[in-house]
Design an enzyme around this catalytic site. Sequence first.
Site, PDB file in Angstrom:
ATOM      1  NE  ARG A   1       2.416  -6.795   9.024  1.00  0.00           N
ATOM      2  CZ  ARG A   1       3.745  -6.841   8.841  1.00  0.00           C
ATOM      3  NH1 ARG A   1       4.526  -5.976   9.482  1.00  0.00           N
ATOM      4  NH2 ARG A   1       4.277  -7.763   8.056  1.00  0.00           N
TER       5      ARG A   1
ATOM      6  CG  ASP B   1       8.526  -9.264   4.686  1.00  0.00           C
ATOM      7  OD1 ASP B   1       9.551  -8.571   4.489  1.00  0.00           O
ATOM      8  OD2 ASP B   1       7.957  -9.306   5.796  1.00  0.00           O
TER       9      ASP B   1
END
Length: 566
Positions: free
Chosen positions: A194, A474
Amino acid sequence: MGPGRARRIGRPPRPNRRPVRGTGSVGRRASPTRVRGPLEVRGTEVPRSDEVLTPEALDFLRELIERFEPTRRRLLAGRGGFRATLAAGRVPAFPAETRRVRAGRWKVPPPPKDLTDRRVEITGPVDRKMIINALNSGAKVFMADFEDSHAPTWPGTVAGQVHLRDAVRRSIRYRSPEGREYRLNDRTATLMMRPRGWHLEERHVLAGGRAVSASLFDLGLYLFHNASELIARGTGPYFYLPKLEHYLEARLWNDVFVYSEKRLGLAPGTIRATVLIETLPAAFQMDEILYELRDHSAGLNCGRWDYLFSFLKQVRDDPHRVFPDRAQLAMTTPFLTAYTHLLIRTCHRRGAHAMGGMAAQIPIKGDPAANEEAMARVIADKEREVRAGHDGTWVAHPGLVPVAMRVFDEEMPTANQIDRPLSTERIGPGQLLVIPKGTVTAEGVRRNTRVALRYLEAWLGGTGCVPIDHLMEDAATVEIARSQLWQWIRHGAPLEAGGRVDRALVRQYLDSESERFRAESGGTDSPTLARARDLIDRVVSAPTFEEFITEYAYPYLGDGAGGNEP
């Protein structure tokens, strides 16, 4: 029909390339802008950086910037139309100009063999030890993340490219400080990567005096060094694409893929990408996003935590759309249920994977009762996903892989559920926009303050994936937390037990949580704690809303490695 070609029945026309109202951008790709001279790399020397920052790789990156940077900037400048529609009191609709795309009978290509069964995917940062453990975890796929679980220090970002280059070639090794050796098993998860979102820049590399796109930097280096090697090993360059807000942004990615395949001598359709539907505007354009990626489509994913953040952003100025405590926003909340059902229906109608969301729990050692309760929540979440029709799910910790795998093995005996009969339920704009009911509590304010403070403190020090209260957090979590604090302060949200949320209350919790952090650290001050406290105080009390705290805090990010040395 070859395996890389999309199947289309009726072949709907490509959406028109005239300016699209509400985006402020032109639909066609801009003419290339000449970058005078080579790229300027301003980052410090990183071990083995000469293996990834080669002249040839930087030339390829410069080509991508020349061709696609003007369009990226225009698309970003055009964001905001969706929120403007809501602010004007209108209900956003599915785009009128793409009606024929939504009505057309077309499908994306079948998935590559190693992406056919994606029942459990693990995600994590591009830390050397994490990469080895995730690839060895027993999951079907590992998504190596340069985005929300990565603090983009220059040493950490460059080292991440080195680590992935080694992983692709199966030469990756790691020795812990205690002397333990880590290396890859014979059988490993399929690797996906990603890159950072379109809105982010890499300040350590300049083109014509301006910071380059972090998306193009991350993807360009990975593609250049690894695409051919991946293909030779029977897999391919596979990606997750974050934070899209419009199908034109998917079109830009597709243009990057088409150019890269031609430039690197790859067959059309070699690159495959799954898009995270993690913004509210993107939820209104799922068909269009799949269609724009064409032969590169590999499905959609419910990026549910960022989706909550995006929803909060879109309605932030409306005092009648104040969200309750984050703990009350379960996936059974009506607007989240509508979003997941629409994603599953859209993907399966188009022959694509519909991936579920993240289980952020981590095993709790030393407390069997608490651990059992946490695992029960994971099982319930994964049972809900597979029974709804998802083809796979995400976990954040290797210890959760067997837990999620058992659920999907029991409930999904086939490789996926793409051919499962479609639900007849129709999801309209109104169902996607239902504001959740609930209350705001003092504990909810404290918890958001605690998570925001602790995550940002770690992020500023170079760590982007942080265990907090037995959850692997996160950047999505800190974005939700600070957005709720801003909204509650802005509108003076009433507290369940009396009183209202204001800046003084949040500052009180910032102070008490800072002291608690110091106490847990043995009374020592973290060099980034005061900075984190100051940044959070500023963004939650500012008169205007900061779009991304990671973008706002980027100038304050240190240059620690944030991962294992190569």
